[in-house]
Write an enzyme that holds these catalytic residues in place. Sequence first.
Site, PDB file in Angstrom:
ATOM      1  N   SER A 177      39.302  41.028  33.893  1.00 61.48           N
ATOM      2  CA  SER A 177      39.848  40.307  33.084  1.00 61.48           C
ATOM      3  C   SER A 177      41.626  40.193  33.012  1.00 61.48           C
ATOM      4  CB  SER A 177      39.485  39.238  31.764  1.00 61.48           C
ATOM      5  OG  SER A 177      39.956  38.707  31.053  1.00 61.48           O
ATOM      6  N   GLU A 237      32.838  30.199  35.397  1.00 64.76           N
ATOM      7  CA  GLU A 237      33.814  30.016  35.537  1.00 64.76           C
ATOM      8  C   GLU A 237      34.719  29.125  35.761  1.00 64.76           C
ATOM      9  OE1 GLU A 237      36.356  33.710  34.971  1.00 64.76           O
ATOM     10  OE2 GLU A 237      35.189  34.977  36.857  1.00 64.76           O
ATOM     11  N   HIS A 283      33.158  33.956  32.820  1.00 61.24           N
ATOM     12  CA  HIS A 283      33.974  34.574  32.224  1.00 61.24           C
ATOM     13  C   HIS A 283      32.942  36.342  31.958  1.00 61.24           C
ATOM     14  CE1 HIS A 283      38.069  36.404  32.594  1.00 61.24           C
ATOM     15  NE2 HIS A 283      37.903  36.722  31.492  1.00 61.24           N
TER      16      HIS A 283
END
Length: 310
Positions: A177, A237, A283
């Site tokens: 991330s 995602e 994610h």
Amino acid sequence: MRSARLILASALFALMAGAALAQPAPRAVGPTIADVGSAYYRFEQVSVTSADGARVYRVQIGVPRKAPGSGGYPVAYLLDGDAAMARIDETLLGQLNAGDPPVIVAVGYQGDRQFDVLARAYDYTPPAQDGAYVVDAAGRPGGGADAFLTLLHDQIAPEVTARVYVDATRSLLWGHSYGGLCVLHAALTRPDAYGRFVSVSPSLWWNYGSVLAEVDPFLSRPHPAALSLTLLVGEEEVAGRGGRTRTNPMWSSVPSGATRDLAQRLHAAGVDVRFAEIPGQGHGGMLSASLIPTLLSFAGVAPAPGDVLS
């Protein structure tokens, strides 16, 4: 004028910090394998303070009990180290021990949470090219990645090498991330710092995709022959399923397939790039889905995650 901007930035930081603290708390840090002990690894912990004194890093160093090879252990640096350590167990360490086990350096933050959302938003995001003050879609100040990467290389890594016999030519930097954004920024701006860069679900949208502006300067310079970059995203995602409603324009500033496009562009320029969309993963799930195969592959006991582009 500069003083006025600094005062405004400080005021905004205080306001945003209060807002962030009002949000649901991230998962708490609980006992990990470092606390309960392992037959395969021993663990040490050191604290390092940021240059500005604002953040204190909890650095957990996992050292294999198995003797190293003649050149030393490989070494894996893991961002969001508290969350990473929560996902490392005795089974995984036993599997690593069956191969060439790496020293594990998990870099987190002092505190009782797996994610320090304010600290990581600052440390893991690149500075704006024009020096502007930047906040993310949640109002968290950013732009500290260069200072963090310098601290990681110049302070944390020497602390590791002073304690453990490592082979600096076999090093890996992993992040997810915002951590994935930081790893990508590192690969593009200091590609000789590590042998392998594993960027997972990188937040390319940060500051309206400004990290993508680093690609042309990177490609204009010779890159190390040993450089290896892995880019991984979750299928869910990319498809936009199961995520939060995203209203801030920063979220939609890059297309959903931007990570794949980046991988293909770098590959076409001769960079050693692996890429994959992991089926069934969103994610958040990509943290575990990438960390475990990355470590297993680094130890030589499993295939490397991602596919070689052709």
